[in-house]
Design an enzyme around this catalytic site. Structure first.
Site, PDB file in Angstrom:
ATOM      1  N   GLY A  10      39.594  31.493  53.879  1.00 30.95           N
ATOM      2  CA  GLY A  10      38.629  32.541  53.753  1.00 30.95           C
ATOM      3  C   GLY A  10      38.709  33.350  55.103  1.00 30.95           C
ATOM      4  O   GLY A  10      39.125  32.992  56.074  1.00 30.95           O
ATOM      5  N   GLY A  11      38.286  34.671  54.861  1.00 32.09           N
ATOM      6  CA  GLY A  11      38.338  35.583  56.008  1.00 32.09           C
ATOM      7  C   GLY A  11      37.355  35.147  57.086  1.00 32.09           C
ATOM      8  O   GLY A  11      36.332  34.491  56.636  1.00 32.09           O
ATOM      9  N   SER A  17      32.558  28.026  57.705  1.00 31.97           N
ATOM     10  CA  SER A  17      32.052  26.870  58.558  1.00 31.97           C
ATOM     11  C   SER A  17      30.577  26.324  58.117  1.00 31.97           C
ATOM     12  O   SER A  17      30.296  25.142  58.074  1.00 31.97           O
ATOM     13  CB  SER A  17      31.715  27.414  60.105  1.00 31.97           C
ATOM     14  OG  SER A  17      33.123  27.908  60.619  1.00 31.97           O
ATOM     15  N   ASP A  37      39.493  27.524  64.568  1.00 35.55           N
ATOM     16  CA  ASP A  37      38.501  28.007  65.699  1.00 35.55           C
ATOM     17  C   ASP A  37      38.574  27.076  66.830  1.00 35.55           C
ATOM     18  O   ASP A  37      38.616  27.203  67.929  1.00 35.55           O
ATOM     19  CB  ASP A  37      37.429  28.564  65.622  1.00 35.55           C
ATOM     20  CG  ASP A  37      37.003  29.808  64.638  1.00 35.55           C
ATOM     21  OD1 ASP A  37      38.159  30.488  64.608  1.00 35.55           O
ATOM     22  OD2 ASP A  37      35.996  30.174  64.230  1.00 35.55           O
TER      23      ASP A  37
END
Length: 185
Positions: A10-11, A17, A37
């Protein structure tokens, strides 16, 4: 064979998260949560300033270079090795290349049982979350909200616009249970 990897795509600021953390709480097995990330944070600073690494434009655009792509391929291969060794993984990713990004994962995963989950969120809601976070370039959430899903095929989709991460995690867990019982029959 039971699912070994859950890929959440997803964006930015779509809620991936939070869903990953909630999946760790609701799934019976121990699942490791790893995010793109994590990869970006592990990179040397010189590769997070654009060029051959990854760069973030003032308008929220993201550009990746050859060095980033090579490190990402190695990271993906490492995660697949962990799954093949028995670890259950929740991978939080952003498919900037849409279907091409999924193809890279599919090629690396091979026969590793994987659940593909699209995490959607209204672009305006994601933009508000992005602003509240304060750790993202303004514009990333809106720019990525739709493009990361182009041509990507999912087993399941959840939408965090009006649904909390725990409810989304429970939906994913129910899908896993259902898939397991279907295979047992």
């Amino acid at each position: 064979m039971n699912t070994q990897v859950i890929v959440l795509n997803g964006g930015s600021s779509s809620g991936k998260s939070a869903i990953a953390r909630d999946l760790q709480a609701v799934l019976p097995e121990a699942w490791l949560s790893l995010s793109v990330d994590t990869l970006v944070d592990a990179m040397p600073a010189r590769l997070t300033a654009g060029g051959d690494g990854i760069g973030f434009a003032d308008d929220g655009g993201v550009a990746v270079g050859q060095d980033f792509m090579e490190l990402q391929d190695a990271w993906i291969a490492g995660l697949v090795a962990m799954a093949r060794a028995g670890a259950h993984l929740v991978v939080d990713d952003v498919f900037l290349g849409g279907a091409g990004s999924q193809r890279r994962w599919l090629d690396a995963l091979g026969d590793v049982p994987t659940l593909w989950v699209g995490v959607r969120c209204d672009p305006a809601v994601a933009a508000r979350r992005e602003a509240a976070r304060g750790d993202r370039v303004t514009g990333m959430a809106e720019r990525q909200a739709d493009v990361v899903h182009r041509g990507v095929h999912y087993d399941l989709e959840v939408d965090t616009t009006d649904t909390g991460s725990l409810d989304c995690a429970r939906t994913i867990a129910a899908h896993l249970r259902s898939s397991r019982s279907d295979r047992a029959d």
